[in-house]
Design a protein around this motif. Sequence first.
Motif, PDB file in Angstrom:
ATOM      1  N   UNK A  64      -6.799  -0.159   2.150  1.00 25.28           N
ATOM      2  CA  UNK A  64      -8.122  -0.743   2.374  1.00 25.28           C
ATOM      3  C   UNK A  64      -8.224  -1.404   3.749  1.00 25.28           C
ATOM      4  N   UNK A  65      -7.219  -1.200   4.589  1.00 23.42           N
ATOM      5  CA  UNK A  65      -7.210  -1.760   5.941  1.00 23.42           C
ATOM      6  C   UNK A  65      -7.444  -0.652   6.944  1.00 23.42           C
ATOM      7  N   UNK A  66      -8.416  -0.815   7.818  1.00 19.88           N
ATOM      8  CA  UNK A  66      -8.736   0.193   8.833  1.00 19.88           C
ATOM      9  C   UNK A  66      -7.778   0.088  10.017  1.00 19.88           C
ATOM     10  N   UNK A  67      -7.784   1.156  10.826  1.00 19.84           N
ATOM     11  CA  UNK A  67      -7.030   1.147  12.072  1.00 19.84           C
ATOM     12  C   UNK A  67      -5.535   1.262  11.911  1.00 19.84           C
ATOM     13  N   UNK A  68      -5.057   1.842  10.797  1.00 22.38           N
ATOM     14  CA  UNK A  68      -3.621   1.964  10.568  1.00 22.38           C
ATOM     15  C   UNK A  68      -3.137   3.379  10.843  1.00 22.38           C
ATOM     16  N   UNK A  69      -1.890   3.476  11.272  1.00 19.62           N
ATOM     17  CA  UNK A  69      -1.175   4.740  11.326  1.00 19.62           C
ATOM     18  C   UNK A  69      -0.029   4.643  10.336  1.00 19.62           C
TER      19      UNK A  69
END
Length: 918
Positions: free
Chosen positions: A143-148
């Motif tokens: 649910x966290x954006x901007x992850x790789x």
Amino acid sequence: MHNRRLVATTAALAAGFAFLPGQAHAADPAPNAVPNAVPAPAASGWELPDAKTFTSPASNSYRVQGQGAAVAARAAAAPSTGRTVYVLTRSTCATDTGTGTQAAPFCSLQHGVDAAVPGDTVRVDGKDEGTSPPRTAENVVVRTSGLTITGGTNAPQIDGDNTGSTKPGLTLDGVSDVTISHLTISTGGVPAALAVKGSTRVTLDSVNVGAYGTAVAVDGASDTVAVTRSHVALFSAGATAISVAAGAKGVTLAGNLIGASGITNSGTYEQQISGITATGVQGLNITGNTVQRGCLPGIVVDGTSTAVSIQNNLLVETENAAACDSGQSAVTVSAESAPATTADYNDFYSAVATGAGPYRWAGTAYPTVAAFRAAQTQGAHDTVEPVAPQPVNNGPDWGVAYALQTGAAAIGTANQSAPGALPTDYFGHGPMSDRGAVRFQSNNPGFAMALTAKNTSAFGVSLDLDVTTLPVAQDIYIEWGDGATDVLNFYGDKPVKTTAGHIYKKLGDYTITVTDYEKTGNTVRNTVKVSTLGSQYTAYGPKRLLDSRDGTGLAAAGRIPAYGTVKLKVGGADGIPANATAAVLNLTVTGPAADGHITAYPDGGRRPTTSNVNYRAKQTVPNLVMVPIGDNGYVDLYNGGWDTTDLIADITGYFTPSAAAGFAPVGPSRLVDTRDGTGAPRNQIPGRSSIPVQIANAAPGLPNGAITAVALNVTVTNPRQDGHLIVYPSGQPVPTASNVNFTAGQTVANSVVVPVGADGRIQVFNGAWAGADVIVDVVGYYGTYETGAFIPVDPERLLDTRDPATWGGGPLKGRYYAYLPMTTRTDIPAFVFNATVTNTGDDGHLTVAADPNTLADYRGGYPYPVYAPNTSSLNWRRATTVPNLVQVAPGRGLVDFFNESDGTIDLIVDIFGYYQND
């Protein structure tokens, strides 16, 4: 007495003799002196018994995906400039108390993604622990954006099939700018293995997905989603590889291998299996995929979809799929979607001429590419593949016929400007100009690698690599399975055929992974599973496994017949592991009706000519044995006597091919002598009484703690009545198992391996009703910080002074010693022998110890003085035959056998195993 030596003839180069003045009775301390010595023949042929060979042929090698950057499908992805959060999926990371650092990783992916913030990379590493790939059962929601989120070593697997869960293995829920790569995700019987919900700018690259339902599901609220260079395997009817729901926008499916035919190890599931299904999508690129279809179409565009491009795909119909396709075409486009769909540059292969046609377009089925092209303004560059693509059944991309062959129509004919076309293929190799997901391997078509591994020591293996390749430069990475990696470089000037070696720090099973990166862009990998050869010790009991007098371990009580064999269950019995390799048994013969011997050996193996216990009629004789266990868990005990006997077997420990307690030799040193007050009161042990014996830190070489068990030689002398000794761990009740049995006035020694109590002590119990003197000598210990691993060998006779063909020097004279050359290796801390004396001319004892000299010192004529230690290994009376197990360090390569009597003896030495540190 210094330097007094016998000049040995060539025939006498079999043992060494030493003269020691003074009397020797019942291990009485004897004056040290310089002995005369005669060399024994150098022992050979005992090293690396049962060394195993492990192979993985070139046909098992497979091409692998590159670890390059994922193909971006997002317009404005968040930069990956944050920290790296580490996650480890393996059984040794069972408690999820880490902090997310490389040194203290999280043990669940959910914990890792919850701790990450936009811009972070979550790296997931795994470990091959007998299942491949390793898996962690959890249902992860991001649910966290901007992850790789990327997989690292050993292809970590996330298994969503967790205790009947109906949730996906991995869900992206309302996020943006997220990339998932190099993970394996699997589920069973759930709506989707990997679900994208209400998310934007998402890339799923180089992901392996296995499912019994839907593998990848993109919902209608998601936008700008790319599934690229990924492998999908389906395992049951009703499954769908990739499903895109109505309302989704900007979806790219490119460079994927889709096993929609559902081929598994247990059979073929063709019925009701779909490849790519999209309904009502606004902007859809299906480009450069290899789709091995099932009974249902490989690609379905339904509803009212717009801006659709279907190009550069290779669609494969197997013979099984053709038998059940019911005329359903490979590609189906609905009437509502057809006006806004472009289909071209696709390549169709069918294993049978009666297979379904290439297209069903706006409700009309076209049996051939020519018919479709004639009726529609589509498919101008479509081809019918004349050369069957080949399946590759190894590696994570198994089960899909993707390998293009020479002459294939797909080679070099792709539209490289097609929407969604990737610059590299499924494996990361480019430029990509072929149809389907995998570029034709034209520059090194036979590229493959064979692996052969062999045991080289208790902990070591060698690895032979044989690479079939054109003469091009390449780098080979060998991952040994324990975290160590070696790199070999080749420059194209010689064959790629070499041998590497590795020594593991712990015993166990390992998977060696070898990856060859050749400089024209091809990469091949192969793996081979190996097991170390050595075994380490686990203390057990003591516990009685066999007593023919009361039927313990037998179907019924009864004496062992002449030349009869008892099959004793050890491995898998009474809590002993089924994979135990050897047992430490105290064998006791009692009440034999005639002279004879006992031979212990692994069930299923050849009975050796050596013996473990030698006895006279009516004697009670014990001896410790270290005997290999048969593959079925049994040990055979053979009665070599002319008549019946009773037999008792007590176990004090076992060896397994996994990390446990290693052996370290010490001394030999005297710990207890009740005759002179050494280590105990100067008094006989009263009848039915025990004395404590300090082990921890009690002699040079014995540590203060971490001792699992101790190896001793225990001697009883001057007993006033018949009886027995029991040696057992401090803090435990007296067991029923005995170690030394004696009659009144007898002197008897026996080797003992006994667990050590928590207080660092053992107890010696006198089971007679009257007093007896006891001597305890220590020869080694087993500890958790020691590495000495046991390697049992087929018993072999190294020395027999009765045999003129190998010895020639006659009986070993009183006060002489025999030195036996054993090894020049420095990684062997100790040997395990069975020493037997017979034809004894006087009372005495045998002392076995390491020689301070090398063989070269003796041959050069200037050896250092040799002194017999103040210990005994076995004791005898005149005209008796006495055996005992001996564990002894080889010193500088030689082992000495001292005749501590005034009469001659015949000496027989059999090797039963050795320990190794590397």
